[in-house]
Design a protein around this motif. Structure first.
Motif, PDB file in Angstrom:
ATOM      1  N   ARG A  66      -3.174  -6.713  -3.816  1.00  0.00           N
ATOM      2  CA  ARG A  66      -3.676  -5.372  -3.491  1.00  0.00           C
ATOM      3  C   ARG A  66      -4.514  -5.345  -2.215  1.00  0.00           C
ATOM      4  O   ARG A  66      -5.536  -4.672  -2.145  1.00  0.00           O
ATOM      5  N   THR A  67      -4.062  -6.069  -1.210  1.00  0.00           N
ATOM      6  CA  THR A  67      -4.740  -6.035   0.087  1.00  0.00           C
ATOM      7  C   THR A  67      -3.757  -5.493   1.131  1.00  0.00           C
ATOM      8  O   THR A  67      -3.527  -4.302   1.176  1.00  0.00           O
ATOM      9  N   PHE A  68      -3.163  -6.373   1.926  1.00  0.00           N
ATOM     10  CA  PHE A  68      -2.264  -5.963   3.006  1.00  0.00           C
ATOM     11  C   PHE A  68      -1.101  -5.111   2.514  1.00  0.00           C
ATOM     12  O   PHE A  68      -0.794  -4.072   3.096  1.00  0.00           O
ATOM     13  N   THR A  69      -0.437  -5.516   1.451  1.00  0.00           N
ATOM     14  CA  THR A  69       0.746  -4.783   0.992  1.00  0.00           C
ATOM     15  C   THR A  69       0.393  -3.465   0.299  1.00  0.00           C
ATOM     16  O   THR A  69       1.288  -2.703  -0.053  1.00  0.00           O
ATOM     17  N   HIS A  70      -0.885  -3.219   0.104  1.00  0.00           N
ATOM     18  CA  HIS A  70      -1.344  -1.969  -0.491  1.00  0.00           C
ATOM     19  C   HIS A  70      -2.160  -1.164   0.529  1.00  0.00           C
ATOM     20  O   HIS A  70      -3.083  -0.433   0.167  1.00  0.00           O
ATOM     21  N   SER A  71      -1.808  -1.308   1.797  1.00  0.00           N
ATOM     22  CA  SER A  71      -2.585  -0.674   2.861  1.00  0.00           C
ATOM     23  C   SER A  71      -1.751   0.308   3.667  1.00  0.00           C
ATOM     24  O   SER A  71      -0.508   0.268   3.650  1.00  0.00           O
ATOM     25  N   LEU A  72      -2.449   1.163   4.403  1.00  0.00           N
ATOM     26  CA  LEU A  72      -1.773   2.078   5.317  1.00  0.00           C
ATOM     27  C   LEU A  72      -1.063   1.312   6.424  1.00  0.00           C
ATOM     28  O   LEU A  72       0.005   1.718   6.882  1.00  0.00           O
TER      29      LEU A  72
END
Length: 156
Positions: A66-72
């Motif tokens: 839930r960091t880069f792949t969950h970002s704008l």
């Protein structure tokens, strides 16, 4: 959220968009389901992580969950890449709608998401739930009803 809730979130968002904006509901919903699963490539036990275990393990070890792949940022990069390969607007919009629904659903969980990665700021909706709990079953039920409503109106 669990995979089935993300899938139904993708279906609900895409059938609604197809209804309101006249996109092809079949291509849009199919790409929306895929888009709804893509952000969890960072989780090796997710539906997509189990299908692409090596890629998932690499992304998980580099970025975590839930960091880069969950970002704008990831959403924009994916939109740009998809635009290079797909010309059908139904597919492009469906993919983005599915991914956006994933981010919204995960922002509604206890842990939230790092929407503005690489910033460490976590984003969590004011009303949040525990993944896999009874409240998530309620969210899944609502998404299913919404999907059925728009599907019925698309075929009518």
């Amino acid at each position: 959220m669990t995979g089935k809730t993300h899938i139904m979130g993708g279906v609900a968002s895409c059938t609604a968009a197809a209804y309101f904006y006249g996109y092809d509901p079949v291509f849009m919903t199919a790409s929306g389901v895929i888009g709804a699963l893509i952000p969890d490539i960072c989780h090796t036990k997710s539906k997509i992580g189990r299908r692409l275990p090596i890629l998932s393990a690499v992304i998980s070890s580099v970025f975590g969950h839930r960091t880069f792949t969950h970002s704008l940022l990831f959403l924009l990069i994916t939109a740009f890449a998809a635009h290079l390969y797909f010309t059908d607007q139904s597919i492009l919009v469906g993919l983005m709608a599915g991914m956006a629904s994933h981010l919204l659903l995960d922002a509604g969980t206890v842990n939230g998401i790092k929407l503005f990665f690489p910033s460490a700021i976590k984003v969590r909706l004011p009303l949040y739930i525990k993944t896999g709990g009874k409240a998530e079953q309620g969210v899944l039920a609502v998404l299913t009803v919404v999907s059925c409503y728009f599907i019925a109106n698309l075929i009518a």
